[in-house]
Design a protein around this motif. Structure first.
Motif, PDB file in Angstrom:
ATOM      1  N   UNK A   1       0.857  -1.180   0.000  1.00 34.86           N
ATOM      2  CA  UNK A   1       0.000   0.000   0.000  1.00 34.86           C
ATOM      3  C   UNK A   1       0.892   1.229   0.000  1.00 34.86           C
ATOM      4  N   UNK A   2       0.566   2.193  -0.814  1.00 35.02           N
ATOM      5  CA  UNK A   2       1.357   3.412  -0.844  1.00 35.02           C
ATOM      6  C   UNK A   2       0.469   4.605  -1.200  1.00 35.02           C
TER       7      UNK A   2
ATOM      8  N   UNK B   1      -2.800  12.553  -2.413  1.00 36.02           N
ATOM      9  CA  UNK B   1      -4.126  12.675  -3.014  1.00 36.02           C
ATOM     10  C   UNK B   1      -4.602  11.369  -3.628  1.00 36.02           C
ATOM     11  N   UNK B   2      -3.674  10.471  -3.974  1.00 33.09           N
ATOM     12  CA  UNK B   2      -4.022   9.185  -4.572  1.00 33.09           C
ATOM     13  C   UNK B   2      -3.423   8.067  -3.725  1.00 33.09           C
ATOM     14  N   UNK B   3      -4.269   7.189  -3.185  1.00 31.49           N
ATOM     15  CA  UNK B   3      -3.791   6.026  -2.433  1.00 31.49           C
ATOM     16  C   UNK B   3      -3.980   4.783  -3.291  1.00 31.49           C
ATOM     17  N   UNK B   4      -3.027   3.852  -3.223  1.00 29.16           N
ATOM     18  CA  UNK B   4      -3.055   2.666  -4.062  1.00 29.16           C
ATOM     19  C   UNK B   4      -2.676   1.434  -3.236  1.00 29.16           C
ATOM     20  N   UNK B   5      -3.231   0.304  -3.639  1.00 29.58           N
ATOM     21  CA  UNK B   5      -2.897  -0.962  -2.983  1.00 29.58           C
ATOM     22  C   UNK B   5      -2.872  -2.073  -4.030  1.00 29.58           C
TER      23      UNK B   5
ATOM     24  N   UNK C   1      -8.875   8.241  -5.256  1.00 35.06           N
ATOM     25  CA  UNK C   1      -8.578   9.672  -5.248  1.00 35.06           C
ATOM     26  C   UNK C   1      -9.865  10.420  -4.951  1.00 35.06           C
ATOM     27  N   UNK C   2      -9.909  11.030  -3.771  1.00 33.11           N
ATOM     28  CA  UNK C   2     -11.101  11.743  -3.315  1.00 33.11           C
ATOM     29  C   UNK C   2     -12.316  10.836  -3.401  1.00 33.11           C
TER      30      UNK C   2
END
Length: 513
Positions: A356-357, A362-366, A399-400
């Motif tokens: 996870x990063x 503003x954008x989280x990713x897994x 993102x949001x």
């Protein structure tokens, strides 16, 4: 408590102190006809406080008395704020209403209320505060004696995250030992993404789901989680949403993710399920004697060991030992459908990746990926000899108010695998809109499935594609699309097969935890 009431109470509480300090404070006012309380059950107040509130009826209005009674409500229930309001009546009398709201129910209300109170105590919980720089510690303790500033709290929390990037930082505000004072606690907890070994999710998570063509499925999973250990119990009732079989029963599990080392985890799962079989499954088994038949009950024990190579990459080994109770021969099952084997023991080897990063951007990713081999062998005294390979990868970006999810599964079975190990598609979470009993009523030995879903706030659109087949037969690709509405844990979905015999939507609903 509605949003309107919270906003009204916020206004009253912010303005109330100023009113109490005016020259008119304490003056004798109009006659009080009646009193009432909203936002808290009357029986939650002490008898003496209820009596004093009721006793206001028939007396002259005194704003100081209302203020003191509101303070007594807050003293008995520190988690709320309260204020008294007078509502004029046509005959010149007034009705008094005490408005009560939980502070945590509205972030704006929390900030407005707490900003009126000075901080009497500051504490850092979860780590030794010496792990922070001296400058940061001085700034934290400098809050004592000052009015609570929500913006300053956020700035300090962000500085804490910068100095301890592997930890989550939050704060709680509670009433102090003296009226008009507050306590502040910064809670520091190691983030899940920074741990070496993660707790595995339950194979039957809590849910109550409905499929228009398959009916209801239910499962309840209860877990008690600590820093290192997790204890769980699962209760399943008529679940046909995961496998070819419909099963009912219970399970127990224990996990330890720090077995002498932060890289080593141990787990043990026990389960006992009773099966109920769909008529289409029985028909398919009687037509295909090469597929192992049905059983009445399965009892499973599964010990595993996990070793973390890195914080994102781990390997797992263990075994799954299952005892199957044969199904007595009936007219429904027929002479072929009943399984004679009683033991299915398999070794397990798995490689898992989880990263996870961007959680604070503003954008989280897994990204999650895994490959698992499950092999039933004679060396483990298994009556069924087989190999089951499955690879999975899942990706999610947020993102949001926008989310994008993608998934890919590929599976292959050789040998004689039991029905609970065979692949199935077409339920409330895969090939949504198709019926798994129309696709492969007894499961399949080959599988390819992929899904893409986009969500904006509570509305989602998905496209599912998948195929199931057995060796020697042609693979047919099936496609489905549809819309979903997601609110907290509740999901409403309308799926539609795009290349089925007819264009007809299938309704699905569920509560998942």
């Amino acid at each position: 408590m509605t949003r309107l009431t919270l906003l009204l109470l916020s206004f009253l509480l912010v303005s109330a102190p100023a009113t109490a300090q005016t020259p008119d404070a304490g003056r004798v006012g109009p006659l009080i006809e009646s009193t009432s309380i909203t936002g808290i059950a009357l029986n939650r107040l002490s008898p003496g406080l209820r009596h004093d509130i009721d006793a206001l009826g028939g007396t002259a209005l005194d704003e100081d008395v209302l203020r003191r009674l509101a303070e007594r409500i807050q003293e008995e229930h520190p988690e709320v704020v309260a204020a008294g309001r007078q509502l004029p009546l046509p005959d010149g009398r007034v009705r008094v209403v005490f408005l009560v709201a939980r502070i945590e129910d509205d972030k704006h209300l929390t900030s407005n209320i707490n900003a009126r109170y000075p901080v009497t105590h500051v504490e850092i919980d979860g780590v030794d505060e010496s792990r922070f720089s001296q400058t940061l510690r001085d700034d934290v303790h400098a809050l004592v004696g000052l009015p609570l500033d929500a913006d300053e709290l956020d700035r300090l929390a962000e500085r804490m995250r910068a100095e301890l990037p592997d930890y989550d930082v939050g704060h709680t505000v509670s009433r102090g030992d003296e009226p008009g004072r507050v306590k502040l606690v910064f809670r520091i907890r190691q983030s899940e993404s920074s741990r070496w070994v993660h707790f595995r999710p339950s194979p039957s998570p809590s849910k109550l789901v409905y499929h228009q063509q398959q009916g209801w499925s239910g499962a309840m999973h209860l877990a008690v989680q600590g820093e290192r250990n997790l204890f769980s119990v699962g209760l399943v009732r008529g679940n046909n949403d995961d496998l070819v079989e419909e099963y009912t029963g219970y399970s127990f599990g224990i996990q330890n993710r720090h077995a002498g080392s932060k890289r080593l985890g141990l787990s043990l799962d026990l389960s006992r399920y009773t099966q109920k079989w769909n008529a289409l499954t029985l028909e398919e088994l009687n037509r295909r004697p090469d597929i192992p038949g049905v059983y009445r009950r399965r009892v499973t024990i599964q010990p595993t060991v996990t070793f973390a190579l890195t914080r994102t990459l781990s390997v797992t080994g263990g075994m799954i030992a299952t005892e199957l109770t044969p199904l007595a021969e009936t007219a429904a099952a027929g002479p072929v459908a009943g399984l004679q084997s009683s033991r299915v023991n398999a070794g397990i080897a798995e490689v898992g990746f989880d990263r996870t990063w961007g959680q604070r951007s503003s954008v989280s990713q897994r990204t999650e990926a895994s490959y698992r081999l499950q092999a039933g062998t004679a060396a483990l005294q298994s009556d069924l000899i087989y190999r089951r390979h499955i690879g999975e990868i899942r990706y999610r970006a947020r993102r949001k108010s926008n989310s994008l999810m993608a998934e890919l599964r590929v599976g292959r079975i050789t040998g004689e695998a039991p029905l609970f190990a065979r692949f199935s598609l077409g339920d409330t979470s895969t090939l949504r809109g198709w019926n798994k009993y129309d696709i492969a009523p007894a499961g399949a030995s080959r599988m390819v499935y992929q899904s893409v879903e986009y969500r904006f706030k509570n509305l989602g659109w998905f496209l599912d594609t998948g195929t199931l087949w057995v060796q020697g037969e042609d693979a047919r690709v099936r496609v489905a699309t549809g819309l979903g509405v997601y609110a907290e844990h509740v999901t409403l979905t309308l799926g539609m097969p795009l290349n089925g015999p007819r264009l007809k939507g299938v309704f699905m609903a569920g509560i998942r935890f």
